[in-house]
Design a protein around this motif. Structure first.
Motif, PDB file in Angstrom:
ATOM      1  N   LEU A 135      20.980   1.205  28.269  1.00 35.18           N
ATOM      2  CA  LEU A 135      21.272   2.562  27.784  1.00 35.18           C
ATOM      3  C   LEU A 135      22.776   2.770  27.668  1.00 35.18           C
ATOM      4  CD1 LEU A 135      20.447   5.535  27.187  1.00 35.18           C
ATOM      5  CD2 LEU A 135      20.521   5.941  29.660  1.00 35.18           C
ATOM      6  N   LEU A 136      23.490   2.394  28.760  1.00 33.88           N
ATOM      7  CA  LEU A 136      24.937   2.608  28.778  1.00 33.88           C
ATOM      8  C   LEU A 136      25.632   1.787  27.688  1.00 33.88           C
ATOM      9  CD1 LEU A 136      27.186   4.098  30.229  1.00 33.88           C
ATOM     10  CD2 LEU A 136      27.380   2.172  31.812  1.00 33.88           C
ATOM     11  N   GLU A 137      25.192   0.547  27.547  1.00 34.19           N
ATOM     12  CA  GLU A 137      25.801  -0.299  26.520  1.00 34.19           C
ATOM     13  C   GLU A 137      25.577   0.298  25.134  1.00 34.19           C
ATOM     14  OE1 GLU A 137      24.442  -4.378  26.445  1.00 34.19           O
ATOM     15  OE2 GLU A 137      25.557  -4.649  24.565  1.00 34.19           O
ATOM     16  N   PHE A 138      24.369   0.812  24.908  1.00 32.08           N
ATOM     17  CA  PHE A 138      24.089   1.428  23.602  1.00 32.08           C
ATOM     18  C   PHE A 138      25.029   2.614  23.376  1.00 32.08           C
ATOM     19  CE2 PHE A 138      22.350   4.601  20.871  1.00 32.08           C
ATOM     20  CZ  PHE A 138      22.004   3.868  19.751  1.00 32.08           C
ATOM     21  N   LEU A 139      25.171   3.443  24.408  1.00 32.02           N
ATOM     22  CA  LEU A 139      25.989   4.655  24.250  1.00 32.02           C
ATOM     23  C   LEU A 139      27.461   4.292  24.070  1.00 32.02           C
ATOM     24  CD1 LEU A 139      24.241   6.885  26.947  1.00 32.02           C
ATOM     25  CD2 LEU A 139      24.116   7.176  24.476  1.00 32.02           C
ATOM     26  N   GLU A 140      27.943   3.336  24.899  1.00 33.46           N
ATOM     27  CA  GLU A 140      29.362   2.954  24.798  1.00 33.46           C
ATOM     28  C   GLU A 140      29.690   2.371  23.429  1.00 33.46           C
ATOM     29  OE1 GLU A 140      30.508   2.132  29.467  1.00 33.46           O
ATOM     30  OE2 GLU A 140      29.961   0.434  28.216  1.00 33.46           O
ATOM     31  N   THR A 141      28.737   1.625  22.866  1.00 27.63           N
ATOM     32  CA  THR A 141      29.004   0.968  21.583  1.00 27.63           C
ATOM     33  C   THR A 141      28.847   1.921  20.402  1.00 27.63           C
ATOM     34  OG1 THR A 141      27.974  -0.949  22.599  1.00 27.63           O
ATOM     35  CG2 THR A 141      28.421  -1.120  20.249  1.00 27.63           C
ATOM     36  N   ASN A 142      27.873   2.830  20.492  1.00 25.71           N
ATOM     37  CA  ASN A 142      27.468   3.552  19.282  1.00 25.71           C
ATOM     38  C   ASN A 142      27.750   5.043  19.267  1.00 25.71           C
ATOM     39  OD1 ASN A 142      26.005   1.338  17.846  1.00 25.71           O
ATOM     40  ND2 ASN A 142      24.815   1.373  19.738  1.00 25.71           N
ATOM     41  N   VAL A 143      28.192   5.591  20.414  1.00 26.97           N
ATOM     42  CA  VAL A 143      28.183   7.054  20.489  1.00 26.97           C
ATOM     43  C   VAL A 143      29.574   7.634  20.719  1.00 26.97           C
ATOM     44  CG1 VAL A 143      27.400   8.945  21.984  1.00 26.97           C
ATOM     45  CG2 VAL A 143      25.774   7.275  21.125  1.00 26.97           C
ATOM     46  N   GLN A 144      29.781   8.755  20.073  1.00 22.43           N
ATOM     47  CA  GLN A 144      31.041   9.474  20.193  1.00 22.43           C
ATOM     48  C   GLN A 144      30.709  10.882  20.704  1.00 22.43           C
ATOM     49  OE1 GLN A 144      32.671   9.749  16.302  1.00 22.43           O
ATOM     50  NE2 GLN A 144      34.782   9.712  17.031  1.00 22.43           N
ATOM     51  N   ILE A 145      31.480  11.349  21.691  1.00 26.61           N
ATOM     52  CA  ILE A 145      31.241  12.721  22.156  1.00 26.61           C
ATOM     53  C   ILE A 145      32.050  13.661  21.259  1.00 26.61           C
ATOM     54  CG2 ILE A 145      31.425  14.325  24.102  1.00 26.61           C
ATOM     55  CD1 ILE A 145      29.625  12.188  24.992  1.00 26.61           C
ATOM     56  N   THR A 146      31.375  14.615  20.644  1.00 31.51           N
ATOM     57  CA  THR A 146      32.058  15.589  19.771  1.00 31.51           C
ATOM     58  C   THR A 146      31.706  16.994  20.266  1.00 31.51           C
ATOM     59  OG1 THR A 146      30.220  15.921  18.258  1.00 31.51           O
ATOM     60  CG2 THR A 146      31.650  14.028  17.806  1.00 31.51           C
ATOM     61  N   GLU A 147      32.155  18.012  19.537  1.00 33.45           N
ATOM     62  CA  GLU A 147      31.809  19.396  19.917  1.00 33.45           C
ATOM     63  C   GLU A 147      30.310  19.628  19.836  1.00 33.45           C
ATOM     64  OE1 GLU A 147      33.967  22.197  17.615  1.00 33.45           O
ATOM     65  OE2 GLU A 147      35.822  21.827  18.747  1.00 33.45           O
ATOM     66  N   GLU A 148      29.682  18.890  18.926  1.00 35.25           N
ATOM     67  CA  GLU A 148      28.222  19.004  18.724  1.00 35.25           C
ATOM     68  C   GLU A 148      27.441  18.361  19.860  1.00 35.25           C
ATOM     69  OE1 GLU A 148      25.451  17.882  15.262  1.00 35.25           O
ATOM     70  OE2 GLU A 148      27.482  17.196  14.778  1.00 35.25           O
ATOM     71  N   GLY A 149      28.103  17.465  20.605  1.00 33.90           N
ATOM     72  CA  GLY A 149      27.424  16.701  21.646  1.00 33.90           C
ATOM     73  C   GLY A 149      27.626  15.216  21.390  1.00 33.90           C
ATOM     74  N   ALA A 150      26.674  14.393  21.853  1.00 38.69           N
ATOM     75  CA  ALA A 150      26.775  12.934  21.646  1.00 38.69           C
ATOM     76  C   ALA A 150      26.296  12.623  20.234  1.00 38.69           C
ATOM     77  CB  ALA A 150      25.916  12.218  22.675  1.00 38.69           C
ATOM     78  N   VAL A 151      27.161  12.013  19.442  1.00 38.94           N
ATOM     79  CA  VAL A 151      26.793  11.725  18.046  1.00 38.94           C
ATOM     80  C   VAL A 151      26.763  10.207  17.842  1.00 38.94           C
ATOM     81  CG1 VAL A 151      27.473  11.953  15.622  1.00 38.94           C
ATOM     82  CG2 VAL A 151      27.623  13.917  17.155  1.00 38.94           C
ATOM     83  N   ASN A 152      25.675   9.753  17.236  1.00 35.83           N
ATOM     84  CA  ASN A 152      25.471   8.333  16.952  1.00 35.83           C
ATOM     85  C   ASN A 152      26.317   7.957  15.726  1.00 35.83           C
ATOM     86  OD1 ASN A 152      24.440   5.856  16.193  1.00 35.83           O
ATOM     87  ND2 ASN A 152      22.283   6.463  16.443  1.00 35.83           N
ATOM     88  N   LYS A 153      27.288   7.052  15.934  1.00 32.36           N
ATOM     89  CA  LYS A 153      28.201   6.700  14.825  1.00 32.36           C
ATOM     90  C   LYS A 153      27.465   5.957  13.712  1.00 32.36           C
ATOM     91  CE  LYS A 153      31.190   4.965  17.920  1.00 32.36           C
ATOM     92  NZ  LYS A 153      32.289   4.200  18.479  1.00 32.36           N
ATOM     93  N   ILE A 154      26.379   5.295  14.050  1.00 34.40           N
ATOM     94  CA  ILE A 154      25.634   4.515  13.038  1.00 34.40           C
ATOM     95  C   ILE A 154      24.801   5.434  12.138  1.00 34.40           C
ATOM     96  CG2 ILE A 154      23.974   2.609  12.677  1.00 34.40           C
ATOM     97  CD1 ILE A 154      26.556   1.740  14.173  1.00 34.40           C
ATOM     98  N   SER A 155      24.041   6.349  12.767  1.00 34.31           N
ATOM     99  CA  SER A 155      23.156   7.209  11.960  1.00 34.31           C
ATOM    100  C   SER A 155      23.832   8.519  11.563  1.00 34.31           C
ATOM    101  CB  SER A 155      21.879   7.534  12.745  1.00 34.31           C
ATOM    102  OG  SER A 155      22.210   8.342  13.868  1.00 34.31           O
ATOM    103  N   GLY A 156      24.894   8.871  12.280  1.00 31.57           N
ATOM    104  CA  GLY A 156      25.558  10.159  12.040  1.00 31.57           C
ATOM    105  C   GLY A 156      24.803  11.329  12.665  1.00 31.57           C
ATOM    106  N   ARG A 157      23.743  11.035  13.418  1.00 35.83           N
ATOM    107  CA  ARG A 157      22.918  12.120  13.969  1.00 35.83           C
ATOM    108  C   ARG A 157      23.266  12.382  15.440  1.00 35.83           C
ATOM    109  NH1 ARG A 157      18.587   9.463  10.552  1.00 35.83           N
ATOM    110  NH2 ARG A 157      18.267   7.990  12.254  1.00 35.83           N
ATOM    111  N   ARG A 158      22.998  13.638  15.857  1.00 35.56           N
ATOM    112  CA  ARG A 158      23.180  13.999  17.264  1.00 35.56           C
ATOM    113  C   ARG A 158      22.079  13.338  18.099  1.00 35.56           C
ATOM    114  NH1 ARG A 158      21.119  18.359  20.459  1.00 35.56           N
ATOM    115  NH2 ARG A 158      19.934  19.152  18.684  1.00 35.56           N
ATOM    116  N   ILE A 159      22.452  12.884  19.303  1.00 34.42           N
ATOM    117  CA  ILE A 159      21.426  12.350  20.219  1.00 34.42           C
ATOM    118  C   ILE A 159      20.931  13.541  21.031  1.00 34.42           C
ATOM    119  CG2 ILE A 159      20.912  10.699  22.050  1.00 34.42           C
ATOM    120  CD1 ILE A 159      22.465   8.809  20.517  1.00 34.42           C
ATOM    121  N   SER A 160      19.698  13.948  20.785  1.00 35.49           N
ATOM    122  CA  SER A 160      19.246  15.230  21.347  1.00 35.49           C
ATOM    123  C   SER A 160      18.488  15.072  22.656  1.00 35.49           C
ATOM    124  CB  SER A 160      18.386  15.972  20.323  1.00 35.49           C
ATOM    125  OG  SER A 160      17.319  15.156  19.888  1.00 35.49           O
TER     126      SER A 160
END
Ligand SMILES: Cc1ncc(COP(=O)(O)O)c(C=O)c1O
Length: 388
Positions: A135-160
């Motif tokens: 889980l952590l590796e996935f988040l560290e590699t693919n996710v950016q924390i923005t004002e919207e929350g955690a956003v997946n850089k690959i899909s562009g979608r929020r991780i809800s």
């Protein structure tokens, strides 16, 4: 000892345990007593057989007290409980939800009912549940924390949301998963469908997340025929869950006022009567299942089979006992020989990423999941009926 000799020893043990020299032995069979019949008769006599009634209130209080959750809301299935838990975590269409690839299909289905997209991470070899590292590796590699929350850089979608699952009743490392989710501002919804009564670090699983869910399907440790529960400490989530599972109908003496799109997901009182009687036997069922697990473990030591034990620091409900064979061929042989002789054994599920509707979903490396799918076998795990 070769695999066919080991298999013969397992079959003999199972037939002795259940005192069934020749009859078919299922992987799980529910156990009912006189109390179940009495409570069902009471529910029928009261006339309250559907979405309201005393048994619903009593079973909800019982389960909340048992698990230590502040609230419990009973639903008509574990799947509908998960669907509601996710909706109330604000899982919107076109968001991403992280879960594990090795799970029963209902976990992924509940995510997709909300038009959200499942992402599949790996499980651990010892807990069989979501791997915090994966889980952590996935988040560290693919996710950016923005004002919207955690956003997946690959899909562009929020991780809800994140939905770990406690496989076969064994607890996953839910405290670490919870800490990771908090760091990334991702709500945690626990799929504890199989794990009622399992304790991890002195706390019942299902009570670590914003919500947790249980299933009371006929194959579970306790059954209401069909049914599920949402547990939560959040007053608002509990109130909203109660409202939307009963068609979002406002209390009124005669008007039909539905203030949002709701569902018909409430457990009927008739099923709650059965559930309450079963819950009152839960501790004795768990004791008996533990005894069976200990006996399987001793047998596996004797014949050199790899029995899956509860992780350290936990107490599993041992919903379904499991062994890990050396490889796929050995697993196939074991499945064939046991089932041919009327002793039901089963492989674990297919990976979600191997099912047509989820094969294109984003995933991390799934090496442990693949290993388990090809080697794991579930053994008969019913609580014994008392023989006259
Ligand atoms: C992991 C898991 N999640 C969800 C469910 C769904 O529960 P139900 O069958 O009560 O809808 C089940 C089981 O059936 C399950 O094993």
């Amino acid at each position: 000892m070769d695999i066919s000799n080991k298999t013969e020893k397992v079959i003999t043990f199972i037939r002795d345990w259940y005192q069934e020299p020749s009859a078919f032995i299922p992987i799980h069979r529910p156990l009912f007593a006189q109390k179940e019949k009495e409570y069902l008769a009471n529910a029928i006599d009261s006339g309250w057989v559907s979405a309201q009634g005393d048994f619903l209130d009593k079973a909800e209080r019982y389960l909340a007290e048992y698990t230590g959750a502040k609230h419990c809301v009973l639903t008509n299935s574990g799947t509908s409980a998960l669907h509601i838990g996710l909706e109330l975590a604000d899982v919107q269409p076109d968001t991403d939800v992280i879960t594990q690839s090795l799970t029963f299909v209902a976990t992924a289905n509940a995510i997709s009912y909300l038009n959200a997209h499942p992402i599949f991470v790996d499980v651990e070899m010892d807990t069989l549940g979501m791997s915090p590292e994966s889980l952590l590796e996935f988040l560290e590699t693919n996710v950016q924390i923005t004002e919207e929350g955690a956003v997946n850089k690959i899909s562009g979608r929020r991780i809800s949301a994140c939905v770990p699952m406690h496989s076969l009743g064994f607890p996953c490392r839910i405290d670490r998963i919870g800490a990771i989710c908090r760091e990334y501002h991702i709500p945690l919804v626990e799929d504890a469908a199989e794990a009622l009564g399992t304790v991890y670090r002195n706390k019942y699983v299902g009570t670590f997340g914003q919500t947790g869910i249980y299933s009371f399907n006929g194959n579970k440790t306790v059954t209401s025929g069909g049914g599920g529960a949402i547990v939560t400490d959040d007053d608002q989530i509990a109130a909203k869950a109660r409202h939307i599972i009963t068609t979002a109908k406002q209390k009124d003496s005669w008007e039909y006022i539905h203030d949002q799109r709701g569902y018909n997901f409430r457990m009927p009182n008739l099923n709650a009567a059965l559930l309450l009687a079963q819950l009152e036997s839960l501790d004795s069922f768990l004791e008996e299942k533990r005894l069976l697990a200990q006996s399987y473990s001793r047998l596996c030591d004797e014949v050199d089979l790899n029995f899956i034990h509860e992780p350290r620091g936990s107490r599993s409900n041992y919903w379904l006992n499991a062994i890990l064979l050396d490889d796929y061929e050995e697993r196939q042989q074991f499945l064939k020989d046991t089932n041919d002789q009327g002793v039901m054994t089963r492989p674990i599920w297919k990976l979600m990423t191997d099912l047509p509707m989820y094969k294109n979903c984003q995933r991390s490396s799934l090496s442990n999941s693949m290993e388990l799918v090809s080697r794991l076998v579930n053994l008969p795990s019913s609580v014994r009926a008392v023989k006259d």
